[in-house]
Design a protein around this motif. Sequence first.
Motif, mmCIF file in Angstrom:
data_model
loop_
_atom_site.group_PDB
_atom_site.id
_atom_site.type_symbol
_atom_site.label_atom_id
_atom_site.label_comp_id
_atom_site.label_asym_id
_atom_site.label_seq_id
_atom_site.Cartn_x
_atom_site.Cartn_y
_atom_site.Cartn_z
ATOM 1 N N MET A 158 0.860 -1.185 0.000
ATOM 2 C CA MET A 158 0.000 0.000 0.000
ATOM 3 C C MET A 158 0.898 1.238 0.000
ATOM 4 O O MET A 158 1.823 1.342 0.793
ATOM 5 C CB MET A 158 -0.900 -0.031 1.243
ATOM 6 N N LEU A 165 -1.916 6.223 0.789
ATOM 7 C CA LEU A 165 -3.103 5.398 1.043
ATOM 8 C C LEU A 165 -3.080 4.837 2.459
ATOM 9 O O LEU A 165 -4.125 4.722 3.110
ATOM 10 C CB LEU A 165 -3.196 4.270 0.016
ATOM 11 N N TRP A 166 -1.889 4.484 2.947
ATOM 12 C CA TRP A 166 -1.768 3.991 4.322
ATOM 13 C C TRP A 166 -2.177 5.079 5.309
ATOM 14 O O TRP A 166 -2.899 4.818 6.275
ATOM 15 C CB TRP A 166 -0.319 3.544 4.583
ATOM 16 N N LEU A 171 -4.198 7.651 4.684
ATOM 17 C CA LEU A 171 -5.648 7.840 4.566
ATOM 18 C C LEU A 171 -6.410 6.742 5.295
ATOM 19 O O LEU A 171 -7.429 6.999 5.938
ATOM 20 C CB LEU A 171 -6.065 7.891 3.101
ATOM 21 N N ASN A 172 -5.931 5.521 5.203
ATOM 22 C CA ASN A 172 -6.549 4.395 5.915
ATOM 23 C C ASN A 172 -6.460 4.602 7.425
ATOM 24 O O ASN A 172 -7.422 4.349 8.160
ATOM 25 C CB ASN A 172 -5.871 3.092 5.490
ATOM 26 N N SER A 213 -8.910 7.313 8.444
ATOM 27 C CA SER A 213 -10.257 6.751 8.432
ATOM 28 C C SER A 213 -10.509 5.925 9.694
ATOM 29 O O SER A 213 -11.575 6.019 10.310
ATOM 30 C CB SER A 213 -10.448 5.880 7.190
ATOM 31 N N LEU A 231 -12.731 8.453 2.695
ATOM 32 C CA LEU A 231 -11.338 7.993 2.791
ATOM 33 C C LEU A 231 -11.233 6.499 2.469
ATOM 34 O O LEU A 231 -10.311 6.075 1.774
ATOM 35 C CB LEU A 231 -10.769 8.297 4.177
ATOM 36 N N ASN A 232 -12.172 5.726 2.960
ATOM 37 C CA ASN A 232 -12.184 4.287 2.640
ATOM 38 C C ASN A 232 -12.350 4.053 1.142
ATOM 39 O O ASN A 232 -11.743 3.147 0.570
ATOM 40 C CB ASN A 232 -13.296 3.559 3.398
ATOM 41 N N VAL A 288 -9.049 4.716 -0.516
ATOM 42 C CA VAL A 288 -8.122 3.603 -0.253
ATOM 43 C C VAL A 288 -8.496 2.397 -1.115
ATOM 44 O O VAL A 288 -7.634 1.758 -1.710
ATOM 45 C CB VAL A 288 -8.111 3.243 1.251
ATOM 46 N N GLY A 321 -7.897 3.485 -4.846
ATOM 47 C CA GLY A 321 -6.565 4.005 -5.139
ATOM 48 C C GLY A 321 -6.571 5.427 -5.653
ATOM 49 O O GLY A 321 -5.516 5.970 -5.976
#
Length: 197
Positions: free
Chosen positions: A1, A5-6, A8-9, A12, A83-84, A87, A90
């Motif tokens: 990832m 993205l990490w 953002l995860n 979230s 956000l999910n 993720v 992408g």
Amino acid sequence: MAPLLWILNLVSWILSVYMFVCVIRIIITWFPGARDSKFAGYLKTICDPYLNIFRKIRFLHIANLDLTPIIALGILALVSNLLNSVVANGAFRLGAILASFVQFIWSIASSVITFFNIIIALRLIANALHKDYSSGIWSQLDKIIYPVQKRVLALFKNKTFSYKAQLGITLAACIIVQIAGSWLMGSIALLLTKLPF
């Protein structure tokens, strides 16, 4: 990832945890003894700065009810869902953003309808048990129910119903609206997620 993205995860996940903490804070306010505990004080420090932003919205105060927590929690859920979506895909996709917004709006509306359904059901049960109509809680519930009840009964021009029947008709109408709304908004959200952009 990818690192972005990490992050953002993680954000979230933090928003989801914060939303859960806010729910606990809101529930604790319903119990006078628990309100004054040390734990409640910690939650107040963490949650109230955010929740107080929404408490200033006057039209969300109906009778003695404060519906602003529904909006506050809904916005946290919306941001977390967005956000999910980023993720999962992408990237930001307009269709996913619009679908999340539709789900957010319906989530708030559905929560309010569920709240009214519970109040109407309680009032209907109290009416069936012949509870005192003049006592404080029942008159407060009547004030909350009346605007919805008036609009529903306006569909039945020149018809007279007993109070119990009025409550039953209002409850049935609210349930039908909730079921139809869930289907319609779910279908719209599904179509939006399929947009190619």
